[in-house]
Motif scaffolding. Structure first.
Motif, PDB file in Angstrom:
ATOM      1  N   ASP A 151       0.951  -1.094   0.060  1.00 32.33           N
ATOM      2  CA  ASP A 151       0.074  -0.056  -0.094  1.00 32.33           C
ATOM      3  C   ASP A 151       0.863   1.298   0.002  1.00 32.33           C
ATOM      4  O   ASP A 151       0.291   2.479   0.226  1.00 32.33           O
ATOM      5  N   GLY A 152       2.051   1.076   0.038  1.00 30.91           N
ATOM      6  CA  GLY A 152       3.036   2.307  -0.318  1.00 30.91           C
ATOM      7  C   GLY A 152       3.628   2.858   1.079  1.00 30.91           C
ATOM      8  O   GLY A 152       4.352   3.548   1.007  1.00 30.91           O
ATOM      9  N   THR A 153       3.212   2.249   2.120  1.00 26.75           N
ATOM     10  CA  THR A 153       3.706   2.799   3.516  1.00 26.75           C
ATOM     11  C   THR A 153       4.795   2.053   4.136  1.00 26.75           C
ATOM     12  O   THR A 153       4.958   0.859   3.537  1.00 26.75           O
ATOM     13  N   GLU A 154       5.476   2.669   4.742  1.00 30.91           N
ATOM     14  CA  GLU A 154       6.815   1.842   5.441  1.00 30.91           C
ATOM     15  C   GLU A 154       6.489   0.803   6.257  1.00 30.91           C
ATOM     16  O   GLU A 154       5.851   1.192   7.236  1.00 30.91           O
ATOM     17  N   GLU A 155       7.101  -0.195   6.205  1.00 31.02           N
ATOM     18  CA  GLU A 155       6.972  -1.381   6.904  1.00 31.02           C
ATOM     19  C   GLU A 155       7.938  -1.123   8.397  1.00 31.02           C
ATOM     20  O   GLU A 155       9.142  -1.062   7.824  1.00 31.02           O
ATOM     21  N   ARG A 156       7.572  -1.248   9.598  1.00 33.19           N
ATOM     22  CA  ARG A 156       8.641  -1.128  10.415  1.00 33.19           C
ATOM     23  C   ARG A 156       9.562  -2.292  10.733  1.00 33.19           C
ATOM     24  O   ARG A 156       8.821  -3.324  10.723  1.00 33.19           O
ATOM     25  N   ARG A 157      10.908  -2.229  10.992  1.00 31.94           N
ATOM     26  CA  ARG A 157      11.417  -3.596  11.313  1.00 31.94           C
ATOM     27  C   ARG A 157      10.900  -4.180  12.635  1.00 31.94           C
ATOM     28  O   ARG A 157      10.772  -5.518  12.551  1.00 31.94           O
ATOM     29  N   THR A 158      10.670  -3.513  13.555  1.00 32.69           N
ATOM     30  CA  THR A 158       9.870  -3.988  14.854  1.00 32.69           C
ATOM     31  C   THR A 158       8.706  -3.758  14.777  1.00 32.69           C
ATOM     32  O   THR A 158       8.358  -2.723  15.431  1.00 32.69           O
ATOM     33  N   ARG A 159       7.492  -4.479  14.663  1.00 30.66           N
ATOM     34  CA  ARG A 159       6.272  -4.146  14.809  1.00 30.66           C
ATOM     35  C   ARG A 159       5.724  -4.476  16.282  1.00 30.66           C
ATOM     36  O   ARG A 159       4.597  -3.792  16.572  1.00 30.66           O
ATOM     37  N   GLY A 160       6.374  -5.277  16.924  1.00 29.62           N
ATOM     38  CA  GLY A 160       6.008  -5.677  18.417  1.00 29.62           C
ATOM     39  C   GLY A 160       7.150  -5.742  19.329  1.00 29.62           C
ATOM     40  O   GLY A 160       8.204  -6.055  18.893  1.00 29.62           O
ATOM     41  N   SER A 161       6.831  -5.640  20.415  1.00 28.33           N
ATOM     42  CA  SER A 161       8.017  -5.685  21.556  1.00 28.33           C
ATOM     43  C   SER A 161       7.476  -6.342  22.724  1.00 28.33           C
ATOM     44  O   SER A 161       6.340  -5.921  23.147  1.00 28.33           O
ATOM     45  N   ILE A 162       8.268  -6.859  23.747  1.00 28.00           N
ATOM     46  CA  ILE A 162       7.962  -7.401  25.119  1.00 28.00           C
ATOM     47  C   ILE A 162       8.972  -6.917  25.860  1.00 28.00           C
ATOM     48  O   ILE A 162      10.153  -7.101  25.677  1.00 28.00           O
TER      49      ILE A 162
END
Length: 435
Positions: free
Chosen positions: A5-16
């Motif tokens: 969709d053209g938006t930047e994907e983050r390397r880390t989408r989640g964290s604990i």
């Protein structure tokens, strides 16, 4: 990395991460359309041992799936599309629709229009409300000039001014919330979303109503001045004062709804002006009501009807039951009612001449407060005013006067109780007479 969709994907989408004696699961969910800040979904898991981390991994997987579901093709319906469908299918009064469209185009659509409705959250809505309460145009807080024209122009000639933040009134923000909630309720009925975030979003508190009726002295001056101006106007002001009817209702009143033999008027319709065009519509609560008249009011209406009959006879017109009771100063057509705007304007001018700060709707407050102060029960007052809910609205608006009436009831009951000294005397044992 860039998504389809053209938006930047983050390397880390989640964290604990550990937070005290628990683990916090944090998943990136996109940007807030109001503030532009990153939005995260969080959830906590008790404990910091190996089992807790395993449970946290499952929570993170679930939250990531929830975010991905919001990006699926089935969620492409935007709020802008939803609000258009809601306006198209809703049964709204014309004046109400005009007001809603104004809020939508000026305030709601520019912020939320492009947002997919499944992505709307209570936090987004609360951020919008907070921004509006700070500044109605949601400025960045940096100084700028509000230009009066879009093309090249002379700011001095166009009277462009530096922007000054003006907060939106709490009542207006509540109206914005009501519109958004209505749209999302419709989206739920249409199975576009599974829950309505507006139901849990906090909105500005509603200020308690503060009716300001004229004092009995000012009311007497107002009605006296109205009769000095002319008898027809005096009768209108008197009738509003004694019945508490709304402005549009008094304008829509026809002779067919006035029963002078029984001393009753029926309120079935209201008259409104929209863009200069008048029309009849239902009352505010969409219910008719019958209001009893006192003897003096009946006499005034009999005299008023005779004046109308004589006036129309000079024009070769017979007075009929389908003619309006009040037709205005310059209006000689009995099929056209008194303009609501003209009623308000004439009343305001009259009050200003007398040095009284009031308006025509305050006569409705006067009628209600006088009845409550006199000890008339709440349901009767609510019925005369046309309030629904068995008196709940009346109680909310006129709580102070209801309290005064309750005090009067308490004093009345206290006056009927046996006196303390008499009770003790009655309880005292009688002395035996000497033999």
């Amino acid at each position: 990395m860039t998504r389809a969709d053209g938006t930047e994907e983050r390397r880390t989408r989640g964290s604990i991460r550990a937070r005290g004696n628990s683990l916090q699961v944090r998943v990136f969910a996109g940007k807030d359309p109001v503030t532009g800040k990153d939005v995260y979904i969080t959830e906590s898991v008790k404990g910091t041992d190996k089992a807790a981390y395993k449970a946290a991994d499952k929570v993170q997987t679930r939250l990531l799936a929830q975010v991905d579901a919001q990006r699926a093709a089935s969620t492409i319906v935007t709020f802008s599309y939803a609000v258009d469908e809601w306006l198209r299918t809703s049964d709204l009064e014309d004046s109400t629709r005009d007001g809603y469209v104004g809020y939508i185009e000026r305030t709601i659509r520019p912020v939320l229009g492009a947002v997919q409705i499944r992505k709307l959250t209570a936090r987004m809505l609360e951020n919008l409300y907070a921004e509006l309460r700070r500044c109605r145009v949601r400025c960045s807080g940096k100084p700028f000039v509000e230009h009066k024209a879009e093309d090249d122009h002379d700011c001095k000639a166009a009277k462009c001014k530096p922007h000054k933040c003006s907060p939106m009134a709490a009542s207006s923000v509540r109206q914005v919330h009501s519109i958004i909630s209505g749209v999302l309720n419709a989206a739920m009925r249409w199975d576009w979303i599974t829950s309505n975030p507006a139901k849990v979003a906090q909105k500005p508190k509603q200020k308690p109503p503060q009716p300001d009726p004229p004092s009995p002295t000012d009311a007497a001056r107002l009605v006296e001045e109205a009769f000095v101006m002319d008898d027809d106007w005096g009768t209108l002001v008197w009738l509003v004062m004694t019945t508490g009817v709304r402005r549009g209702e008094i304008c829509a009143l026809k002779w067919s709804r006035v029963n002078l033999e029984e001393g009753v008027i029926e309120i079935r319709r209201s008259y409104t002006l929209r863009r200069g065009v008048g029309k009849e519509k239902d009352t505010k609560t969409h219910q008719m009501r019958r209001i009893a008249l006192d003897t003096e009011t009946v006499v005034l209406l009999i005299e008023h009807r005779q004046r109308c009959r004589d006036r129309f006879a000079e024009l070769g017109i017979d007075l009929t039951d389908e003619m309006y009771v009040f037709t205005g100063v310059r209006n000689v057509d009995p099929t056209v009612p008194y303009s609501p705007h003209a009623v308000s304007s004439r009343y305001k001018d009259m009050a200003e001449r007398l040095g009284i700060k009031t308006h025509i709707h305050a006569l409705r407050h006067y009628s209600a407060t006088e009845l409550l102060t006199a000890g008339v029960d709440l349901r009767t007052v609510a019925g005369r005013l046309g309030h629904g809910g068995g008196g709940a609205t009346t109680l909310r608006v006129y709580a102070a006067w209801v309290a005064a009436s309750d005090r009067k009831a308490a004093e009345l009951l206290g006056s009927r109780m046996p006196k303390r000294g008499q009770r003790k005397l009655a309880e005292r044992p009688k002395k035996k007479s000497a033999e």
